[in-house]
Design a protein around this motif. Structure first.
Motif, PDB file in Angstrom:
ATOM      1  N   ALA A  40       0.821  -1.207   0.000  1.00 41.59           N
ATOM      2  CA  ALA A  40       0.000   0.000   0.000  1.00 41.59           C
ATOM      3  C   ALA A  40       0.854   1.256   0.000  1.00 41.59           C
ATOM      4  O   ALA A  40       1.981   1.260   0.518  1.00 41.59           O
ATOM      5  CB  ALA A  40      -0.919   0.017   1.229  1.00 41.59           C
ATOM      6  N   VAL A  74       1.196   4.605   1.745  1.00 48.80           N
ATOM      7  CA  VAL A  74       0.734   5.136   3.027  1.00 48.80           C
ATOM      8  C   VAL A  74       1.439   6.445   3.339  1.00 48.80           C
ATOM      9  O   VAL A  74       2.511   6.741   2.802  1.00 48.80           O
ATOM     10  CB  VAL A  74       0.988   4.121   4.173  1.00 48.80           C
ATOM     11  CG1 VAL A  74       0.314   2.789   3.880  1.00 48.80           C
ATOM     12  CG2 VAL A  74       2.482   3.909   4.402  1.00 48.80           C
ATOM     13  N   ALA A 101      -3.521   4.396   4.655  1.00 46.49           N
ATOM     14  CA  ALA A 101      -3.329   3.899   3.293  1.00 46.49           C
ATOM     15  C   ALA A 101      -4.179   4.685   2.305  1.00 46.49           C
ATOM     16  O   ALA A 101      -5.336   5.020   2.587  1.00 46.49           O
ATOM     17  CB  ALA A 101      -3.677   2.422   3.227  1.00 46.49           C
ATOM     18  N   ASN A 115      -3.571   0.638  -3.059  1.00 43.41           N
ATOM     19  CA  ASN A 115      -2.702  -0.531  -3.151  1.00 43.41           C
ATOM     20  C   ASN A 115      -2.032  -0.552  -4.521  1.00 43.41           C
ATOM     21  O   ASN A 115      -2.696  -0.390  -5.547  1.00 43.41           O
ATOM     22  CB  ASN A 115      -3.498  -1.826  -2.961  1.00 43.41           C
ATOM     23  CG  ASN A 115      -3.926  -2.041  -1.522  1.00 43.41           C
ATOM     24  OD1 ASN A 115      -3.307  -1.519  -0.598  1.00 43.41           O
ATOM     25  ND2 ASN A 115      -4.981  -2.810  -1.323  1.00 43.41           N
TER      26      ASN A 115
END
Length: 347
Positions: free
Chosen positions: A272, A274, A280, A283
């Protein structure tokens, strides 16, 4: 005519001299090589960039966030003009459990005073990164399987059990502490050990002591009871939860122990994007978990119920019953009275 030829030769020689003296452009290749070597060795390489601290921070955060075991950088080409160069390359991260993350990206360098310097952009670490972001490896838990009877009734489902843990490091007066915990467990509907026995075992521990495991109903009551007590904590742990608390308790406990390794699926994973707080955004790769199918046991729900009712007609005696399907040898029910329980699991 001869003069013209001589003049032409002089011009040609002069032009040749000018071409020969033009300096060769300074290549960006050595700087790119140095950056790549530092990346692969895990060393800081911010010194090659215009914003060194930010480069090292994002790369280190990504390396740690991915739990990386290594990194490989393969440069494909370097496009260069007088004062700007773009290096195109493939990054391959070696992740835990023989997993890999591979993608293409690039970095830009600029030249001043015959020296090349990288221009910091988060995309040189990954093309999806923005400011103050890094990559992080995350697990996607697989859904745990249920346990079903031979006639299709769900006997146990995935749930939680609650472990009571006492921190003995700063306890003064162990007997009183043990008595307080035992009383709280009994008040919550649990079955606590004798306070004196609990105190005896606790006195030998200088750290965490596991008092016991309890179901969700009791566990939540204990969480509320000890919410402000720094010496007692309640941990939530995955477990198989019996759908019907009154159904074949001892038998279900044995089944739970037997199938505990068969109900866990294979966790998936993702990488992910972040921020610094761990929130997050998206993805960049995701691998779905592989859940385990339901575990079937030979116990028949209705037959087990009937067997329990039958033995309880003679509750004053050591009465027991085992029902078996003759064609296959499968055990359909196991039941015995409390009087029989005194001699153990006789049935």
């Amino acid at each position: 005519m001869k003069r013209s030829v001589s003049l032409l030769c002089a011009v040609s020689i002069a032009a040749g001299t000018v071409v020969a003296c033009t300096p060769k452009p300074v290549s960006a290749d050595p700087t790119v090589d140095s950056i790549v070597q530092a990346m692969e060795s895990g060393e800081a390489f911010g010194e090659f960039f215009d914003r060194s601290a930010e480069v090292d921070d994002v790369f280190t955060s990504t390396y740690e966030g991915l739990q990386a075991e290594g990194i490989d950088v393969e440069v494909h080409d370097i496009e260069q003009n007088d004062s700007r160069a773009t290096a195109n390359y493939t990054i391959t991260w070696d992740l835990p459990r023989d997993r890999e993350l591979t993608y293409d990206t690039s970095m830009v360098l600029t030249k001043a005073n015959d020296e090349w310097t990288g221009r910091w952009q988060p995309i040189m670490v990954h093309p999806s990164l923005g400011a103050n972001q890094h990559l992080e490896l995350r697990s996607i838990p697989a859904e745990r399987a249920s346990v079903v009877s031979s006639d299709g009734v769900e006997l146990m489902r995935p749930g939680l059990q609650y472990r009571v843990i006492a921190d003995m490091r700063d306890v003064e007066g162990v007997p009183a502490f043990a008595g307080r915990i035992a009383a709280a467990i009994n008040d919550a509907g649990g079955n606590a050990p004798e306070a004196s026995d609990l105190a005896s075992e606790m006195s030998e521990v200088d750290g965490n002591y596991s008092v016991g495991l309890f179901n969700e109903e009791i566990g939540k009551r204990l969480q509320a009871r000890f919410a402000d007590d720094p010496q007692v904590r309640i941990n939530e742990e995955p477990a198989l939860v019996v759908r019907d608390q009154g159904f074949a308790r001892d038998l279900m406990s044995r089944v739970s122990n037997l199938v505990s390794d068969d109900v866990d699926g294979v966790n998936g994973w993702s990488v992910a994007v972040v921020n610094d707080e761990g929130a997050a955004f998206s993805n960049v790769v995701e691998h779905a978990p592989d859940p385990s199918p339901a575990v079937r046991v030979s116990i028949d729900y209705d037959v087990q119920r009937a067997a329990e009712e039958a033995v309880n007609l003679r509750a004053d005696s050591q009465t027991m019953m085992v029902a078996i399907r003759p064609s296959s040898g499968e055990i359909l029910a196991v039941a015995q009275t409390e009087a029989a329980d005194r001699d153990g699991d006789v049935a």
